[in-house]
Design a protein around this motif. Structure first.
Motif, short mmCIF file in Angstrom:
data_model
loop_
_atom_site.label_atom_id
_atom_site.label_comp_id
_atom_site.label_asym_id
_atom_site.label_seq_id
_atom_site.Cartn_x
_atom_site.Cartn_y
_atom_site.Cartn_z
N TYR A 148 4.87 9.86 -9.50
CA TYR A 148 4.62 9.85 -10.95
C TYR A 148 3.34 10.57 -11.35
CZ TYR A 148 8.24 6.36 -10.40
OH TYR A 148 9.39 5.73 -10.04
N ASP A 149 2.41 10.73 -10.41
CA ASP A 149 1.14 11.35 -10.77
C ASP A 149 0.86 12.62 -9.98
OD1 ASP A 149 0.40 9.44 -12.71
OD2 ASP A 149 -0.14 8.04 -11.12
N LEU A 175 2.12 6.92 -6.71
CA LEU A 175 1.17 7.97 -7.10
C LEU A 175 1.76 9.36 -6.87
CD1 LEU A 175 -2.17 6.53 -5.67
CD2 LEU A 175 -1.70 6.99 -8.07
N ARG A 201 3.89 1.48 -1.16
CA ARG A 201 4.49 1.60 -2.50
C ARG A 201 3.51 2.21 -3.49
NH1 ARG A 201 5.79 -3.70 -5.84
NH2 ARG A 201 3.55 -3.75 -5.62
N ASN A 202 2.24 1.77 -3.40
CA ASN A 202 1.23 2.32 -4.29
C ASN A 202 1.17 3.84 -4.17
OD1 ASN A 202 0.07 0.28 -5.75
ND2 ASN A 202 -1.90 0.34 -4.70
N TYR A 203 1.14 4.30 -2.92
CA TYR A 203 1.02 5.75 -2.71
C TYR A 203 2.29 6.50 -3.10
CZ TYR A 203 -3.70 5.98 -0.97
OH TYR A 203 -5.06 5.97 -0.91
N TYR A 229 0.30 13.06 -6.87
CA TYR A 229 -0.81 12.87 -5.93
C TYR A 229 -0.69 13.81 -4.73
CZ TYR A 229 -4.04 10.45 -2.78
OH TYR A 229 -5.07 10.14 -1.93
N LEU A 235 -3.32 15.76 -1.40
CA LEU A 235 -4.64 15.95 -0.79
C LEU A 235 -4.69 17.34 -0.19
CD1 LEU A 235 -4.99 12.52 1.05
CD2 LEU A 235 -6.55 13.35 -0.69
N GLU A 267 0.84 -1.20 0.00
CA GLU A 267 0.00 0.00 0.00
C GLU A 267 0.88 1.25 0.00
OE1 GLU A 267 -2.66 0.07 3.31
OE2 GLU A 267 -3.44 2.02 2.77
#
Lengths: 350, 429
Positions: free
Chosen positions: B391-392, B388, B383-385, B394, B396, B381
């Protein structure tokens, strides 16, 4: 038409849903996705979070708010609304490994198999273990005909909701309609569509993350006991489906379906023969079920006899279920170990 | 209204976490305080040379001794001499000995109103339970952690010691548990107001006591003081994402899942070091440092020495993401009851927060209400964030109104209101 519909059933999962949606709503593939978030009468802020994503990606994310009808009802709803060539379910407390998922979607664009299978992982957060469940013997990208492929390649496993992505048309043609307000409907999802699957392809991608956050979540014996009527309902329905509607299928498919039913039958017998502390009820239920199974499908009845727990309980007419089924299970297990060791010794001396 | 006597072993310039929490509360309050503390013992001190700006309404009284037990006696003696000057006393733990002083004061002058503030539970602390794992130093299992010669493995002497450890030391630790429970009960029964830093902590500590005691409980979150942050802080400007962790790490509160996630990403992207820089300021468990070396993450992850409190605020301001790591104590309890004081400073810095914590409990609830990132201890999880974020882009957007709830003046206002209401203090007083 979108490449993939992802159905996200939501019921009071505001703590998890952001993780779930963040793992799929990534710019690289969002245009290919049709994400349907179905709130099953959720009372918390989960739907509001999902709506943030809907606002951001209106062409790719939809939210549906409906009355509570259970997990099955959300899948029924989602399947009716699906706009993707393929369809899969992602529970809102689980997530995808984004890197592999992006690769999955890219490959899916050029896919035509009825079923696409990938691996998954169980994430035990309390113990920080990650258990990888892989179809080791299947080859990446190879298309297998369901009626001819070697079942040994599955090594006793079968395709579950977390690993399966079906062609939406296949799901619809199969007439899949899951029970509402009922647990264990994943059994239906694992069995019914297979009747219409002609071929499947395996992607060696590690996508689904099944989240187990608490110790009691995996040790759900009490849940099985509490919801035993649900289990019985689905079990009987699937056995009925197998005996009444699957007889024209190929031998290979029938054998595959029997494997799934055998697993679930074992769980079913175990609920009554070992888990249920209400011994009188357990005895009453299991004897009735056993007699029903004999009448409904003698083939399945005899096949399940290969399991020690079932065989020995039948031999003793389920008498120990009335006293202490769990203890008897331990005795059977120990007996099995001793007899196995004795067999090995005998063979060694020969 | 008379001055309030605050009994706190830690207080600036001894800048432990507890000292800073006390400082921020008092300095932003309008009441008058006398703080009985010490400035000699520097244990648990972060940057003891930091003299923080202090209002004239706070007067510090320093004990002569640098030893905790002597300090306790001095505090009691001080109160005996000045009993008439105080109607309200506030005691702060850590360490719990402050509350011993509170209990003694209550006996000397029963009419005094005693406010006991609990940083952590005194008894049955889940973190301590995790630390005191059932692991004998003479166990044969130690061969997995250090080389053990065959002679030691098959040693009768070792096994006898192991048995003795299980029979004696465990019993000794049980005694400690009984003593801690007794102390906690004494503090909570004797005090007139009990301060907890989160609802989860309050529920956990009060669970076993009579319902009437629960009325004493007040949740007063940790806070940040906007005046302490640097006004201008230049960002790094090197095109990398800078993630910063500030504070103590150990074998239980470990960054290992985070480091494993970075390692997994670095295998996918060989140029990761050009995109990401992670800095840990403070202590780190040696095995985690070894992990960084073994997996060649030193271009991405840097472990730096602890910095002073004010410097830490500056570092926070410069970072792109602030990394928060809680211990995974699922083996003991499924709800995290700890609200690390540092998290309040992170909130004050106004930067993105990457919170690795248990999904139920204090930190997760605070971060969620703030609309910050809450991630479990799953490497995957994390790593997923990270992926994000890198590369994206991300991010909040934090809710300003929630941030304000943790501002020191707001928290101090809540404290004052509670004191006035509970002790029937009129404004004119």
């Amino acid at each position: 038409m979108k490449t993939l519909t992802i159905l996200v059933p939501v019921y009071n999962t505001e703590k998890y849903i952001r993780r779930c949606l963040d793992s799929v709503a990534v710019p690289e593939v969002i245009d290919d996705l049709d994400i349907i978030v179905v709130s099953d009468g959720s009372q918390d802020g989960a739907l509001a979070i999902a709506r943030e994503y809907e606002t951001r990606w209106p062409d790719s994310v939809r939210t549906v708010d409906k009355e509570n009808g259970g997990h099955g009802s959300t899948i029924n709803k989602g399947l009716g609304l699906a706009r993707g060539t393929y369809f899969r379910v992602l529970d809102s407390d689980d997530w995808f490994n984004t890197t592999d998922f992006m690769e999955f979607v890219k490959r899916l664009k050029n896919e035509s198999a009825d079923l696409v299978v990938a691996d998954y992982r169980k994430e035990f957060i309390y113990s920080q273990e990650s258990v990888y469940l892989q179809y080791r013997k299947l080859k990446d990208g190879v298309r297998y005909e369901f009626d001819t492929f070697d079942l040994e390649l599955l090594q006793g496993e079968y395709f579950v909701m977390a690993t399966s992505t079906y062609r939406t048309e296949v799901l619809r043609e199969s007439g899949l309609k899951l029970f509402e307000k009922t647990f264990y409907v994943d059994m239906q999802y694992n069995i019914i569509p297979i009747t219409k699957v002609k071929d499947f392809v395996y992607y060696d991608l590690d996508i689904y993350r099944y989240f187990i956050g608490r110790k009691d979540q995996s040790m759900n014996l009490q849940n099985f006991v509490r919801n035993q009527d649900h289990h019985k309902k689905v079990m009987k329905s699937m056995i009925g489906f197998y005996t009444d509607k699957c007889q024209n299928l190929s031998e290979k498919k029938k054998k595959y379906l029997r494997t799934i039913i055998m697993y679930t039958l074992y769980t079913h017998y175990t609920i009554y023969c070992a888990y249920d502390e209400n011994h009188e009820r357990a005895y009453r239920e299991i004897t009735a079920f056993d007699a029903w199974l004999y009448r409904k499908s003698p083939q399945l009845y005899h096949t399940v006899d290969c399991m020690g727990l079932v065989r020995w309980n039948r031999k003793t007419k389920f008498a120990f279920v009335k006293i202490n089924g769990r203890l008897f299970k331990k005795v059977i297990f120990l007996g099995g170990k001793i007899s196995g060791a004795a067999g090995r010794l005998r063979r060694a001396f020969r | 209204m008379k001055r309030i006597l605050v009994i706190s072993w830690f207080y600036p310039p001894i800048n432990s976490s507890e000292g800073l929490v006390t400082y921020k509360l008092l300095n932003n309050s309008t009441f008058q305080y006398d703080v009985f503390t010490q400035k000699k013992n520097k244990s648990w001190s972060y940057g003891n040379k930091d003299f923080l700006p202090q209002g004239a309404h706070i007067h510090c009284i320093y004990a002569k001794s640098e030893y905790l037990l002597d300090w306790k006696e001095e505090a009691i003696a001080y109160f005996k001499r000045h009993a008439d000057e105080y109607d309200i006393v506030m005691t702060r733990s850590m360490p719990p000995e402050s509350h011993d002083v509170g209990a003694a004061i209550k006996k000397i002058k029963p009419s005094v109103k005693w406010i006991a503030s609990f940083g952590d539970p005194i008894a049955d602390n889940p973190f301590v339970k995790m630390t005191l794992a059932d692991h004998s130093p003479y166990s044969i299992k130690n061969r997995y952690e250090r080389p053990m010669a065959l002679r030691e493995i098959f040693s009768v002497k070792r096994e006898l010691r192991n048995i003795r450890w299980h029979l004696t030391d465990k019993r000794a630790s049980d005694k400690v548990v009984v003593r801690e429970r007794k102390s906690q009960q004494e503090y909570l029964s004797g005090c007139d107001m009990a301060i907890f830093n989160s609802q989860n902590q309050m529920d956990y500590m009060m669970e076993q006591y009579p319902k009437t005691w629960k009325k004493k409980g007040v949740v007063l979150p940790h806070s940040y003081d906007p005046a302490l942050y640097p006004r201008n802080s230049a960002s790094y400007g090197d095109g990398k994402i800078h993630m910063v962790y500030i504070g103590h790490l150990d074998a239980i509160r470990t960054p290992r899942p985070f480091l494993r996630a970075i390692h997994a990403l670095s295998r996918q992207d060989e140029h990761l070091a050009e995109k990401l820089c992670v800095e840990f300021y403070g202590n780190m468990f040696s095995e985690d440092k070894v992990y960084i070396m073994d997996h060649e993450l030193y271009d991405i992850v840097r472990v730096r020495r602890p910095v002073s409190y004010l410097q830490s605020l500056e570092v926070m301001k410069r970072a792109d993401w602030l990394l928060h790591i809680d211990a995974n104590i699922h083996k003991i309890i499924d709800t995290n009851i700890f609200f690390a004081a540092k998290l309040a400073d992170y909130i004050g810095a106004g930067k993105n927060i990457f919170g690795i914590t248990m999904l139920d409990g204090a930190s997760a609830e605070i971060l969620r209400s703030l609309n910050a990132l809450v991630v479990s201890h799953s490497m995957d999880e994390i790593r997923n964030y990270l992926s994000l974020i890198l590369y994206d882009g991300y991010t909040l957007h934090q809710r300003e109104e929630v941030r304000d709830r943790y501002r020191a003046d707001q928290v101090a206002e809540v404290f004052e209101r509670q004191v006035k209401e509970r002790f029937s203090i009129r404004e004119a007083e």
